[in-house]
Design an enzyme around this catalytic site. Structure first.
Site: not given
Length: 340
Positions: A122, A127
Site C-alpha cells: 500500500e 494522508e
C-alpha cells in the site's frame, strides 16, 4: 479515461497511459461500500445525494455529508472509490484544487495491491488528519521491506514512541508502516487549499517509490505542459529506496483509491490531542464541521516509462522542438521507442 502524449527524461520518457478527468472520471472507478466506521455509500446514492459529481467546468467533486444532523453514535456518509485499472509501476500525477481536512476528517489518496492485504503493498500518497498542515507519505507491506534512512529526501521519518518507523511491516507498531512527514505546511490542510491546491506526483519503478508535492505557484512547467520530467524536480519529499526493500516483490497490481474517512483508527485515536473540541463521536453529529471535507480534482494522469534505445540521443533532443504527436508518430515509424 483517455490516453495521449509523451514526456521526456534524459534516459527515460514518460508516456501517458491513462487520464482520469472531467465528465468520464467516475466511469472507471468502483464505489466501495464495505464495513467501516464511515458510512461509505454506493454509486447511485453518491450521485443522487450530491456526494460525488462533476461540475460544468469539469472539476471532479467528492465530499462527505455536510448537510445532515446525526444522532450521537451514527456514522456519517462519505465516498470511497477504487480504480478498475491496476498498475505495476508508473508515474501518477494528481492535480487538485482542494484536499479534505477538518476536525475528525481523515482523507487519503493512495494505491493498494490486489489480493490479501498487505502482501502486495500500500502506498499512501496524500494522508492526514484534522487540520494538520503537513502531509504524510506512508508505505505498508508484508515483513521484509524497510525504509533506508540515508536516502535523500526532504521530509522527516515518522516515529513511534520516539523511534523512527523504518520497518514498513504492517503487522507491527499498530500498522504504522514506514512513513515520512513532508516539511512544507502547504502540503496538507487549510494552507494547501488556500494556495489554490497544487500537484502531487508519485513515481514508482524498480529504482524505488518517490513522492513530490507542489503547491499551485510552484508546479513545474513540465507538469503543466503534460511532459513530466521527475529528474528535474529535485529531491523528493519522501522516497522508499530499493536498498532495503525489493520493490517488485512487495508492490504489485495496485488500484488507485480516494476516500474521506471520519474518525476511524487515525483521526479517532489522535482526536484527544488534536486541539479539536469535544470528542470525535460528538463532532460527527454537526454537518457544519465538515464543510471542508472535499476533494476538488482537476485531473489524475498515469504515465508509463519508456526507455530510449542506444543511439537515440539526437531523437531525444529533437523531441523538445517538435509537437508531441509528430514525435509519437516518428517514434513508432523509426522504432527507437522501447516501452517497458
Amino acid at each position: 479515461m483517455t490516453s495521449g502524449s509523451l514526456a521526456q527524461n534524459t534516459s527515460v520518457i514518460w508516456v501517458i497511459e491513462d487520464t482520469y478527468e472531467g465528465q468520464t472520471f467516475f466511469d472507471t472507478f468502483d464505489f466501495y461500500t464495505g464495513s467501516d466506521p464511515t458510512k461509505f455509500v454506493d454509486e447511485q446514492t453518491a450521485f443522487s445525494s450530491g456526494l460525488a459529481y462533476v461540475t460544468s467546468n469539469n472539476q471532479v467533486i467528492m465530499h462527505g455529508d455536510n448537510t445532515t444532523w446525526l444522532p450521537l453514535g451514527t456514522n456519517r456518509s462519505s465516498v470511497r472509490i477504487s480504480s478498475q485499472a491496476m498498475y505495476n509501476t508508473g508515474l501518477f500525477v494528481l492535480d487538485l484544487d482542494m484536499a479534505p481536512w477538518g476536525c475528525g476528517v481523515w482523507p487519503a489518496f493512495w494505491t493498494v495491491g490486489s489480493g490479501t492485504w498487505p502482501y502486495n503493498g500500500e502506498i499512501d500518497i496524500i494522508e492526514g488528519v484534522h487540520d494538520n498542515e503537513h502531509n504524510q507519505v506512508t508505505w505498508h507491506t508484508a515483513p521484509g521491506c524497510n525504509l533506508t534512512a540515508t536516502t535523500n529526501f526532504t521530509g522527516t521519518i515518522a516515529q513511534t514512541n520516539g523511534v523512527d518507523n523504518l520497518q514498513c511491516n504492517a503487522f507491527i507498531n499498530d500498522n504504522a508502516g514506514c512513513g515520512v512527514t513532508e516539511w512544507s505546511r502547504a502540503s496538507y490542510g487549510p494552507y494547501f487549499d488556500s494556495q489554490g491546491g497544487g500537484v502531487f506526483a508519485m513515481k514508482w519503478d524498480d529504482n524505488g517509490i518517490a513522492v513530490w508535492s507542489f503547491y499551485r505557484a510552484a508546479v513545474p512547467e513540465d507538469i503543466v505542459n503534460g511532459l513530466p520530467d521527475p529528474s528535474t524536480w529535485g529531491e523528493p519529499d519522501a522516497e522508499l529506496a530499493p536498498n532495503s526493500c525489493n520493490i517488485s516483490q512487495f508492490f504489485a497490481n495496485h488500484s488507485i483509491v480516494f476516500d474521506i474517512t471520519f474518525c476511524g483508527d487515525w483521526a479517532g485515536n489522535s482526536y484527544a490531542t488534536s486541539g479539536c473540541p469535544g470528542t470525535c463521536e460528538e463532532i460527527l453529529t454537526d454537518p457544519a464541521n465538515f464543510v471542508n471535507a472535499s476533494w476538488i480534482i482537476n485531473s489524475l494522469k498515469v504515465y508509463k516509462s519508456a526507455a530510449l534505445s542506444s543511439g537515440s540521443s539526437n531523437a531525444a533532443t529533437a523531441y523538445y522542438s517538435q509537437p508531441p504527436v509528430w514525435i509519437a508518430t516518428a517514434a513508432v515509424i523509426l522504432g527507437w521507442l522501447s516501452l517497458i
